[in-house]
Design a protein around this motif. Structure first.
Motif, PDB file in Angstrom:
ATOM      1  N   LYS A   1       0.866  -1.163   0.000  1.00 26.68           N
ATOM      2  CA  LYS A   1       0.000   0.000   0.000  1.00 26.68           C
ATOM      3  C   LYS A   1       0.913   1.226   0.000  1.00 26.68           C
ATOM      4  CE  LYS A   1      -3.667   1.615   2.968  1.00 26.68           C
ATOM      5  NZ  LYS A   1      -4.487   1.226   4.109  1.00 26.68           N
ATOM      6  N   PHE A   2       0.743   2.120  -0.951  1.00 28.43           N
ATOM      7  CA  PHE A   2       1.610   3.278  -1.102  1.00 28.43           C
ATOM      8  C   PHE A   2       0.883   4.566  -0.740  1.00 28.43           C
ATOM      9  CE2 PHE A   2       3.325   0.120  -3.949  1.00 28.43           C
ATOM     10  CZ  PHE A   2       4.683   0.246  -3.776  1.00 28.43           C
ATOM     11  N   LYS A   3       1.653   5.499  -0.204  1.00 25.83           N
ATOM     12  CA  LYS A   3       1.162   6.849   0.034  1.00 25.83           C
ATOM     13  C   LYS A   3       2.194   7.794  -0.566  1.00 25.83           C
ATOM     14  CE  LYS A   3      -0.713   9.858   3.539  1.00 25.83           C
ATOM     15  NZ  LYS A   3      -1.104  10.002   4.941  1.00 25.83           N
ATOM     16  N   ASN A   4       1.773   8.705  -1.416  1.00 28.57           N
ATOM     17  CA  ASN A   4       2.685   9.610  -2.118  1.00 28.57           C
ATOM     18  C   ASN A   4       2.756  10.960  -1.422  1.00 28.57           C
ATOM     19  OD1 ASN A   4       3.126   7.726  -4.198  1.00 28.57           O
ATOM     20  ND2 ASN A   4       1.211   8.336  -5.160  1.00 28.57           N
ATOM     21  N   PHE A   5       3.968  11.531  -1.373  1.00 29.23           N
ATOM     22  CA  PHE A   5       4.180  12.858  -0.806  1.00 29.23           C
ATOM     23  C   PHE A   5       4.889  13.715  -1.838  1.00 29.23           C
ATOM     24  CE2 PHE A   5       2.800  11.890   3.375  1.00 29.23           C
ATOM     25  CZ  PHE A   5       3.178  10.593   3.636  1.00 29.23           C
ATOM     26  N   THR A   6       4.541  14.993  -1.906  1.00 24.59           N
ATOM     27  CA  THR A   6       5.173  15.947  -2.808  1.00 24.59           C
ATOM     28  C   THR A   6       5.377  17.257  -2.050  1.00 24.59           C
ATOM     29  OG1 THR A   6       3.105  16.912  -3.618  1.00 24.59           O
ATOM     30  CG2 THR A   6       3.890  14.908  -4.744  1.00 24.59           C
ATOM     31  N   THR A   7       5.763  18.293  -2.772  1.00 26.80           N
ATOM     32  CA  THR A   7       5.901  19.616  -2.156  1.00 26.80           C
ATOM     33  C   THR A   7       4.555  20.123  -1.637  1.00 26.80           C
ATOM     34  OG1 THR A   7       5.674  20.624  -4.350  1.00 26.80           O
ATOM     35  CG2 THR A   7       7.919  20.298  -3.511  1.00 26.80           C
ATOM     36  N   LYS A   8       3.473  19.651  -2.197  1.00 29.61           N
ATOM     37  CA  LYS A   8       2.142  20.051  -1.713  1.00 29.61           C
ATOM     38  C   LYS A   8       1.888  19.538  -0.293  1.00 29.61           C
ATOM     39  CE  LYS A   8       0.142  20.245  -6.295  1.00 29.61           C
ATOM     40  NZ  LYS A   8      -0.784  19.639  -7.252  1.00 29.61           N
TER      41      LYS A   8
ATOM     42  N   LEU B   1       7.220  18.556   1.412  1.00 27.85           N
ATOM     43  CA  LEU B   1       8.603  18.333   0.985  1.00 27.85           C
ATOM     44  C   LEU B   1       9.191  19.641   0.468  1.00 27.85           C
ATOM     45  CD1 LEU B   1       8.435  14.938  -0.966  1.00 27.85           C
ATOM     46  CD2 LEU B   1       9.547  15.378   1.208  1.00 27.85           C
ATOM     47  N   SER B   2      10.506  19.792   0.581  1.00 30.80           N
ATOM     48  CA  SER B   2      11.156  21.003   0.072  1.00 30.80           C
ATOM     49  C   SER B   2      11.340  20.943  -1.440  1.00 30.80           C
ATOM     50  CB  SER B   2      12.503  21.212   0.761  1.00 30.80           C
ATOM     51  OG  SER B   2      13.342  20.090   0.556  1.00 30.80           O
ATOM     52  N   SER B   3      11.310  19.739  -2.000  1.00 28.34           N
ATOM     53  CA  SER B   3      11.478  19.546  -3.442  1.00 28.34           C
ATOM     54  C   SER B   3      10.927  18.177  -3.812  1.00 28.34           C
ATOM     55  CB  SER B   3      12.962  19.623  -3.819  1.00 28.34           C
ATOM     56  OG  SER B   3      13.166  19.246  -5.162  1.00 28.34           O
ATOM     57  N   ASN B   4      10.508  18.026  -5.052  1.00 32.57           N
ATOM     58  CA  ASN B   4      10.088  16.715  -5.554  1.00 32.57           C
ATOM     59  C   ASN B   4      11.267  15.931  -6.119  1.00 32.57           C
ATOM     60  OD1 ASN B   4       7.393  17.053  -4.872  1.00 32.57           O
ATOM     61  ND2 ASN B   4       6.910  18.059  -6.807  1.00 32.57           N
ATOM     62  N   TYR B   5      12.448  16.509  -6.125  1.00 34.18           N
ATOM     63  CA  TYR B   5      13.656  15.842  -6.603  1.00 34.18           C
ATOM     64  C   TYR B   5      14.368  15.205  -5.412  1.00 34.18           C
ATOM     65  CZ  TYR B   5      12.636  18.465 -10.784  1.00 34.18           C
ATOM     66  OH  TYR B   5      12.008  18.979 -11.891  1.00 34.18           O
ATOM     67  N   ILE B   6      14.233  13.897  -5.301  1.00 36.91           N
ATOM     68  CA  ILE B   6      14.744  13.154  -4.147  1.00 36.91           C
ATOM     69  C   ILE B   6      16.042  12.448  -4.528  1.00 36.91           C
ATOM     70  CG2 ILE B   6      14.204  11.366  -2.444  1.00 36.91           C
ATOM     71  CD1 ILE B   6      12.272  13.803  -2.437  1.00 36.91           C
ATOM     72  N   ASN B   7      17.088  12.668  -3.736  1.00 35.31           N
ATOM     73  CA  ASN B   7      18.376  12.013  -3.972  1.00 35.31           C
ATOM     74  C   ASN B   7      18.589  10.809  -3.074  1.00 35.31           C
ATOM     75  OD1 ASN B   7      19.152  13.933  -5.919  1.00 35.31           O
ATOM     76  ND2 ASN B   7      19.816  15.319  -4.316  1.00 35.31           N
ATOM     77  N   CYS B   8      18.041  10.828  -1.869  1.00 33.98           N
ATOM     78  CA  CYS B   8      18.242   9.724  -0.932  1.00 33.98           C
ATOM     79  C   CYS B   8      17.183   9.744   0.153  1.00 33.98           C
ATOM     80  CB  CYS B   8      19.645   9.774  -0.315  1.00 33.98           C
ATOM     81  SG  CYS B   8      19.980  11.297   0.609  1.00 33.98           S
ATOM     82  N   ILE B   9      16.965   8.574   0.753  1.00 29.81           N
ATOM     83  CA  ILE B   9      16.043   8.434   1.873  1.00 29.81           C
ATOM     84  C   ILE B   9      16.738   7.574   2.922  1.00 29.81           C
ATOM     85  CG2 ILE B   9      13.786   7.588   2.640  1.00 29.81           C
ATOM     86  CD1 ILE B   9      12.859   7.887  -0.281  1.00 29.81           C
TER      87      ILE B   9
END
Length: 191
Positions: free
Chosen positions: A26-33, A36-44
């Protein structure tokens, strides 16, 4: 090239299983809305307390499961993040977060909510070999290794400095000193 994701899809998911054969995600999506500070993710990275830390092109984001907190570079503030391009994150044995950025290394102290900054300094042989941090690894003896675009570095805890490893000719290293990733297992460092 930085990994670019337009939507953070894998940050927060639950594995639910009604039977051994019937497993789904089950997925939940997060964005700048969502914060998040940016939708460009380099690492988690998930730390020892279960907090999610997200390295973006516009700063470091902490997610506690409910809300986002953003850490960014503040010009002139030596206790802030070194740069907003966050490439990699690890946690040491003292629960400090090490954050590799496009312009230096930051060590986050969660008790003071501040960062210690480390940079390349030409006149200081105990500084990093470059400010472009590509990867961070902790070996089984708790040594912290830093991969850069100009070799790699070993953190020397007692002096709070670094030992540089830069290959001087092509025969020592197959390509060049721009190391994109490292790995460590059983005190063997893989480049």
């Amino acid at each position: 090239m930085y990994r670019i994701l337009l939507i953070l899809s894998l940050l927060y998911f639950h594995l639910e299983s009604s039977s051994a054969q019937n497993t789904f995600l089950k997925f939940k999506n997060f964005t700048t809305k969502n914060g998040l500070s940016s939708n460009y993710i380099n690492c988690i990275f998930e730390d020892s307390r279960g907090l999610k830390w997200i390295g973006t092109s516009a700063g470091l984001v902490k997610f506690d499961g409910t809300r986002f907190s953003i850490y960014q570079n503040n010009l002139g503030d030596s206790l802030s993040l070194t740069n907003n391009m966050v490439n990699c994150i690890i946690e040491d044995d003292d629960n400090r977060l090490w954050i590799g950025t496009g312009k230096g290394l930051s060590i986050y102290n969660r008790y003071t909510d501040t960062f210690t900054q480390h940079f390349y300094e030409e006149a200081n042989a105990a500084s990093l070999s470059s400010n472009v941090i590509r990867d961070l690894v902790i070996s089984s003896d708790s040594t912290i290794w830093v991969a850069t675009d100009n070799g790699f570095n070993k953190y020397i805890a007692h002096s709070k400095g670094f030992k540089r490893y830069i290959f001087s000719n092509i025969e020592e290293f197959a390509y060049n000193n721009d190391l994109r990733s490292m790995g460590a297992r059983h005190n063997i460092l893989w480049l």
